[in-house]
Design a protein around this motif. Structure first.
Motif, PDB file in Angstrom:
ATOM      1  N   PRO A 145      74.046  81.720  92.933  1.00 55.49           N
ATOM      2  CA  PRO A 145      74.531  81.036  91.780  1.00 55.49           C
ATOM      3  C   PRO A 145      73.901  81.741  90.430  1.00 55.49           C
ATOM      4  O   PRO A 145      74.463  81.799  89.344  1.00 55.49           O
ATOM      5  CB  PRO A 145      74.075  79.682  91.851  1.00 55.49           C
ATOM      6  CG  PRO A 145      74.122  79.711  93.405  1.00 55.49           C
ATOM      7  CD  PRO A 145      73.742  80.755  93.703  1.00 55.49           C
ATOM      8  N   SER A 146      72.565  82.045  90.540  1.00 53.03           N
ATOM      9  CA  SER A 146      71.864  82.612  89.606  1.00 53.03           C
ATOM     10  C   SER A 146      72.331  83.791  89.087  1.00 53.03           C
ATOM     11  O   SER A 146      72.281  84.280  87.940  1.00 53.03           O
ATOM     12  CB  SER A 146      70.194  82.647  89.759  1.00 53.03           C
ATOM     13  OG  SER A 146      69.625  81.315  89.957  1.00 53.03           O
TER      14      SER A 146
ATOM     15  N   GLU B 203      75.360  84.955  89.588  1.00 52.86           N
ATOM     16  CA  GLU B 203      76.446  84.929  88.850  1.00 52.86           C
ATOM     17  C   GLU B 203      76.412  84.684  87.416  1.00 52.86           C
ATOM     18  O   GLU B 203      77.148  85.248  86.715  1.00 52.86           O
ATOM     19  CB  GLU B 203      77.471  83.969  89.770  1.00 52.86           C
ATOM     20  CG  GLU B 203      77.853  84.223  90.971  1.00 52.86           C
ATOM     21  CD  GLU B 203      78.408  83.301  91.955  1.00 52.86           C
ATOM     22  OE1 GLU B 203      78.577  82.074  91.451  1.00 52.86           O
ATOM     23  OE2 GLU B 203      79.002  83.819  93.104  1.00 52.86           O
ATOM     24  N   ASP B 204      75.466  83.462  87.079  1.00 50.34           N
ATOM     25  CA  ASP B 204      75.166  83.150  85.768  1.00 50.34           C
ATOM     26  C   ASP B 204      74.611  84.476  85.073  1.00 50.34           C
ATOM     27  O   ASP B 204      75.007  84.642  83.947  1.00 50.34           O
ATOM     28  CB  ASP B 204      74.042  82.108  85.775  1.00 50.34           C
ATOM     29  CG  ASP B 204      73.754  81.848  84.343  1.00 50.34           C
ATOM     30  OD1 ASP B 204      74.568  81.141  83.757  1.00 50.34           O
ATOM     31  OD2 ASP B 204      72.514  82.059  84.042  1.00 50.34           O
ATOM     32  N   ARG B 205      73.893  85.289  85.583  1.00 52.14           N
ATOM     33  CA  ARG B 205      73.341  86.459  84.890  1.00 52.14           C
ATOM     34  C   ARG B 205      74.325  87.685  84.550  1.00 52.14           C
ATOM     35  O   ARG B 205      74.574  88.019  83.649  1.00 52.14           O
ATOM     36  CB  ARG B 205      72.344  87.419  85.629  1.00 52.14           C
ATOM     37  CG  ARG B 205      71.877  88.579  84.934  1.00 52.14           C
ATOM     38  CD  ARG B 205      70.968  88.216  84.051  1.00 52.14           C
ATOM     39  NE  ARG B 205      70.556  89.493  83.481  1.00 52.14           N
ATOM     40  CZ  ARG B 205      70.499  89.754  81.999  1.00 52.14           C
ATOM     41  NH1 ARG B 205      70.933  88.972  81.233  1.00 52.14           N
ATOM     42  NH2 ARG B 205      69.920  91.008  81.837  1.00 52.14           N
TER      43      ARG B 205
ATOM     44  N   GLU C 236      77.570  86.599  84.123  1.00 51.73           N
ATOM     45  CA  GLU C 236      78.282  85.957  83.249  1.00 51.73           C
ATOM     46  C   GLU C 236      77.586  86.223  81.757  1.00 51.73           C
ATOM     47  O   GLU C 236      78.411  86.399  80.710  1.00 51.73           O
ATOM     48  CB  GLU C 236      78.496  84.455  83.242  1.00 51.73           C
ATOM     49  CG  GLU C 236      79.752  84.087  84.297  1.00 51.73           C
ATOM     50  CD  GLU C 236      79.619  82.577  84.437  1.00 51.73           C
ATOM     51  OE1 GLU C 236      79.190  81.756  83.577  1.00 51.73           O
ATOM     52  OE2 GLU C 236      80.091  82.180  85.656  1.00 51.73           O
ATOM     53  N   ARG C 237      76.235  85.950  81.860  1.00 53.40           N
ATOM     54  CA  ARG C 237      75.642  86.320  80.567  1.00 53.40           C
ATOM     55  C   ARG C 237      75.754  87.985  80.016  1.00 53.40           C
ATOM     56  O   ARG C 237      75.941  88.264  78.907  1.00 53.40           O
ATOM     57  CB  ARG C 237      74.118  85.887  80.563  1.00 53.40           C
ATOM     58  CG  ARG C 237      73.918  84.320  80.506  1.00 53.40           C
ATOM     59  CD  ARG C 237      72.788  83.898  80.676  1.00 53.40           C
ATOM     60  NE  ARG C 237      72.028  84.083  81.964  1.00 53.40           N
ATOM     61  CZ  ARG C 237      70.781  84.651  82.178  1.00 53.40           C
ATOM     62  NH1 ARG C 237      70.143  85.025  81.224  1.00 53.40           N
ATOM     63  NH2 ARG C 237      70.371  84.770  83.322  1.00 53.40           N
TER      64      ARG C 237
END
Length: 52
Positions: A25-26, A28-30, A32-33
């Protein structure tokens, strides 16, 4: 548990790899950022072994 790193290419053509490892999940967040910055391409999540 799998761990991940993120790879991407900067606008100047330099290929980069995250120094830190992420859970999925982290990572995937990275991704996106990085995509929100708009100046990177070829963003990918790669699985790494704990010793890498």
């Amino acid at each position: 548990m799998d761990i991940y790193r993120v790879k991407w290419t900067r606008a100047d053509g330099v290929r980069r790899t995250s120094v830190v490892s992420f859970d999925r999940p982290s990572a995937e967040d990275r991704v996106e950022r990085l995509a929100a910055q708009g100046d990177v391409t070829d963003v990918e999540i790669v699985t790494v072994k704990p010793s890498q």
